[in-house]
Write a protein that holds these residues in place. Structure first.
Motif, short mmCIF file in Angstrom:
data_model
loop_
_atom_site.label_atom_id
_atom_site.label_comp_id
_atom_site.label_asym_id
_atom_site.label_seq_id
_atom_site.Cartn_x
_atom_site.Cartn_y
_atom_site.Cartn_z
N ILE A 66 -50.14 23.14 -10.42
CA ILE A 66 -51.13 22.90 -11.26
C ILE A 66 -52.66 22.41 -10.97
O ILE A 66 -54.01 22.89 -11.87
N GLU A 67 -53.05 22.39 -9.54
CA GLU A 67 -54.17 21.56 -9.26
C GLU A 67 -55.33 22.95 -8.70
O GLU A 67 -55.85 23.21 -8.80
N SER A 68 -54.06 24.46 -8.08
CA SER A 68 -54.81 25.84 -8.10
C SER A 68 -55.95 25.92 -8.97
O SER A 68 -56.79 26.65 -9.91
N GLU A 69 -55.04 25.82 -10.69
CA GLU A 69 -55.39 26.18 -12.20
C GLU A 69 -56.50 25.64 -12.47
O GLU A 69 -57.42 26.03 -12.88
N ALA A 70 -56.46 23.99 -12.54
CA ALA A 70 -57.37 23.26 -12.65
C ALA A 70 -58.86 23.92 -11.87
O ALA A 70 -59.48 23.65 -12.35
N ARG A 71 -58.69 23.60 -10.34
CA ARG A 71 -59.88 24.57 -9.82
C ARG A 71 -60.90 25.36 -10.32
O ARG A 71 -61.65 25.77 -10.25
N LYS A 72 -58.95 26.44 -10.60
CA LYS A 72 -59.36 27.82 -11.30
C LYS A 72 -60.75 27.59 -12.40
O LYS A 72 -61.96 27.75 -12.99
N LEU A 73 -59.88 26.76 -13.54
CA LEU A 73 -60.76 26.36 -14.58
C LEU A 73 -62.21 25.84 -14.20
O LEU A 73 -63.03 26.31 -15.08
N PHE A 74 -62.68 24.66 -13.88
CA PHE A 74 -63.83 24.44 -13.75
C PHE A 74 -64.67 24.52 -12.52
O PHE A 74 -66.00 24.15 -13.18
N ASP A 75 -64.22 25.78 -12.01
CA ASP A 75 -64.85 26.44 -11.21
C ASP A 75 -65.58 27.29 -12.20
O ASP A 75 -66.78 28.17 -11.79
N LEU A 76 -65.44 27.90 -13.12
CA LEU A 76 -66.44 28.80 -14.00
C LEU A 76 -67.22 28.08 -14.11
O LEU A 76 -67.35 27.20 -14.61
N PRO A 77 -68.60 29.09 -15.41
CA PRO A 77 -69.90 28.72 -15.41
C PRO A 77 -69.23 28.10 -16.45
O PRO A 77 -68.46 28.09 -17.04
N ILE A 78 -70.26 27.12 -17.09
CA ILE A 78 -70.16 26.84 -17.93
C ILE A 78 -70.32 27.51 -19.21
O ILE A 78 -68.93 26.38 -20.27
N ASP A 79 -70.75 28.36 -19.49
CA ASP A 79 -70.82 29.03 -20.61
C ASP A 79 -69.58 29.56 -20.87
O ASP A 79 -68.53 29.97 -22.18
N GLN A 80 -68.90 29.64 -20.35
CA GLN A 80 -67.54 30.24 -19.92
C GLN A 80 -66.02 29.30 -20.16
O GLN A 80 -65.77 29.38 -21.20
N LYS A 81 -66.42 28.22 -20.06
CA LYS A 81 -65.67 27.02 -20.40
C LYS A 81 -66.09 27.07 -21.91
O LYS A 81 -64.90 26.53 -22.42
N LEU A 82 -66.73 27.32 -22.30
CA LEU A 82 -67.81 26.50 -23.68
C LEU A 82 -66.24 27.48 -24.43
O LEU A 82 -66.24 27.27 -25.66
N LYS A 83 -65.83 28.65 -23.45
CA LYS A 83 -65.19 29.45 -25.59
C LYS A 83 -63.65 29.32 -25.21
O LYS A 83 -62.94 29.38 -26.33
N ALA A 84 -63.47 27.14 -24.66
CA ALA A 84 -62.45 26.97 -25.01
C ALA A 84 -62.99 25.74 -25.40
O ALA A 84 -61.55 24.35 -25.42
N VAL A 85 -64.11 25.38 -25.87
CA VAL A 85 -64.57 23.83 -26.41
C VAL A 85 -64.04 23.88 -27.41
O VAL A 85 -63.14 24.49 -28.53
N ARG A 86 -63.13 22.25 -27.46
CA ARG A 86 -62.54 21.70 -28.80
C ARG A 86 -63.58 21.54 -29.92
O ARG A 86 -64.66 21.38 -30.08
#
Length: 341
Positions: free
Chosen positions: A82-102
């Motif tokens: 779970i920590e590895s997956e969290a790192r993978k998530l938060f290491d994404l560029p901001i534009d990519q993370k915003l594809k999952a914005v609430r």
């Protein structure tokens, strides 16, 4: 010119922390809020395999409202995954993370921590909030490689739920609350009854850690919250002492009590006030919030063992009503006082 989308999402989208070299004014907390304690105290560390564990857990809940739990039964591999997956998530560029914005009126998704709405000053934090399955968010983030993230989240939540039920069972037995009367408790067929949530947290490296906070002081609207973190940063408040740093014990899990346990115990158990300070280094944590169903009536009268002459300090309240009461920024600090008898 700001677009309607910008206006709707401006209180959801985190700061692009990689783009700043100092703490913006909107993130600056007073020095009294950020001051670092040095009192040499430690929260209890309890071995769940110890025959005295139930007694020690009850004592910790009465005096601290928080403890670390060893030999808790959650597999080491899923904690690492779970920590590895969290790192993978938060290491994404901001534009990519915003594809999952609430969404502005939604509960699940990427964005600023949900309690931000209660505070005027911003927090040095970004997170992903999940109610139930992560598959839709995973597909948005990794359209062609989403299964590992989704499966890890599902397995982690399953193990966290089992642990939360063990701890809650110990607390309810201490309060003489008959779990057989609660149709949502410890029922493997009931996947939607409890209002369960998983919060993945990222506290990016901060260039000025003494000027801001990762999470502002608050209590959790839960029965219990289970937290996994390898790096220090969490602090809990103890009356008469002040803020106490929580130094994570290797392979242990932190358990803190929430408001619903305080109400059910008639004030016997502490809903612990806590906060997170930031550091020049990256910190991740995973918080699992175990809550009753929204229509559950929270009441000290559920206990069959109020002391002699003891009367309920709080009126009965539906869980959803309490959520709404506390979510009002005018009331969040005094929610208990508003339902006192």
């Amino acid at each position: 010119m700001a677009t309607p989308w910008d206006q709707a999402y401006k209180h959801i989208i985190p700061l692009d922390f990689n783009s700043v070299n100092s703490v913006p004014d909107s993130f600056v907390w007073s020095q009294s809020d950020v001051i670092q304690p040095d009192n040499g105290l430690f929260i209890p560390i309890i071995d769940l395999m110890d025959s005295n564990a139930p007694k020690l857990i009850v004592e910790a809940c009465e005096t601290w409202g928080v403890f670390q739990l060893k030999n808790h039964g959650v597999r080491t591999k899923i904690m690492e995954d779970i920590e590895s997956e969290a790192r993978k998530l938060f290491d994404l560029p901001i534009d990519q993370k915003l594809k999952a914005v609430r969404s502005p009126d939604g509960l699940s998704g990427y964005g600023i921590v949900p309690i931000q709405s209660l505070f005027s000053t911003f927090m040095w934090h970004e997170g992903l909030t999940l109610f139930g399955s992560a598959i839709d968010h995973a597909k948005a983030l990794w359209p062609h490689d989403y299964q590992q993230f989704s499966d890890t989240i599902d397995e982690y939540q399953s193990q966290m739920k089992a642990l939360a039920e063990k701890v809650t069972g110990i607390l309810f037995r201490a309060l003489s609350i008959p779990v057989e009367d609660l149709n949502w408790f410890d029922d493997p067929t009931n996947r939607s009854g409890c209002n369960l949530a998983l919060q993945l947290n990222s506290y990016p490296p901060c260039p000025e850690p003494t000027r801001t906070l990762g999470l502002a002081p608050h209590t959790d609207t839960s029965i219990v919250t289970i937290l996994q973190a390898k790096t220090s940063g969490l602090q809990v408040f103890k009356d008469g002492v002040g803020w106490i740093p929580v130094e994570p014990e290797p392979e242990a899990i932190i358990v803190n009590l929430g408001d619903f346990t305080h109400l059910l115990s008639n004030g016997r158990f502490i809903s612990v006030l806590h906060r997170v300070v930031v550091k020049p280094i990256q910190r991740y944590s995973m918080g699992y919030f175990y809550r009753p169903p929204k229509d559950f009536v929270v009441s000290p009268l559920l206990s069959k063992d109020l002391g002699p002459g003891e009367v309920p300090r709080y009126r009965s309240i539906i869980a959803k009503e309490y959520h709404e009461l506390k979510a009002n920024c005018k009331h969040y600090e005094k929610a208990f006082s508003l339902i006192e008898n």
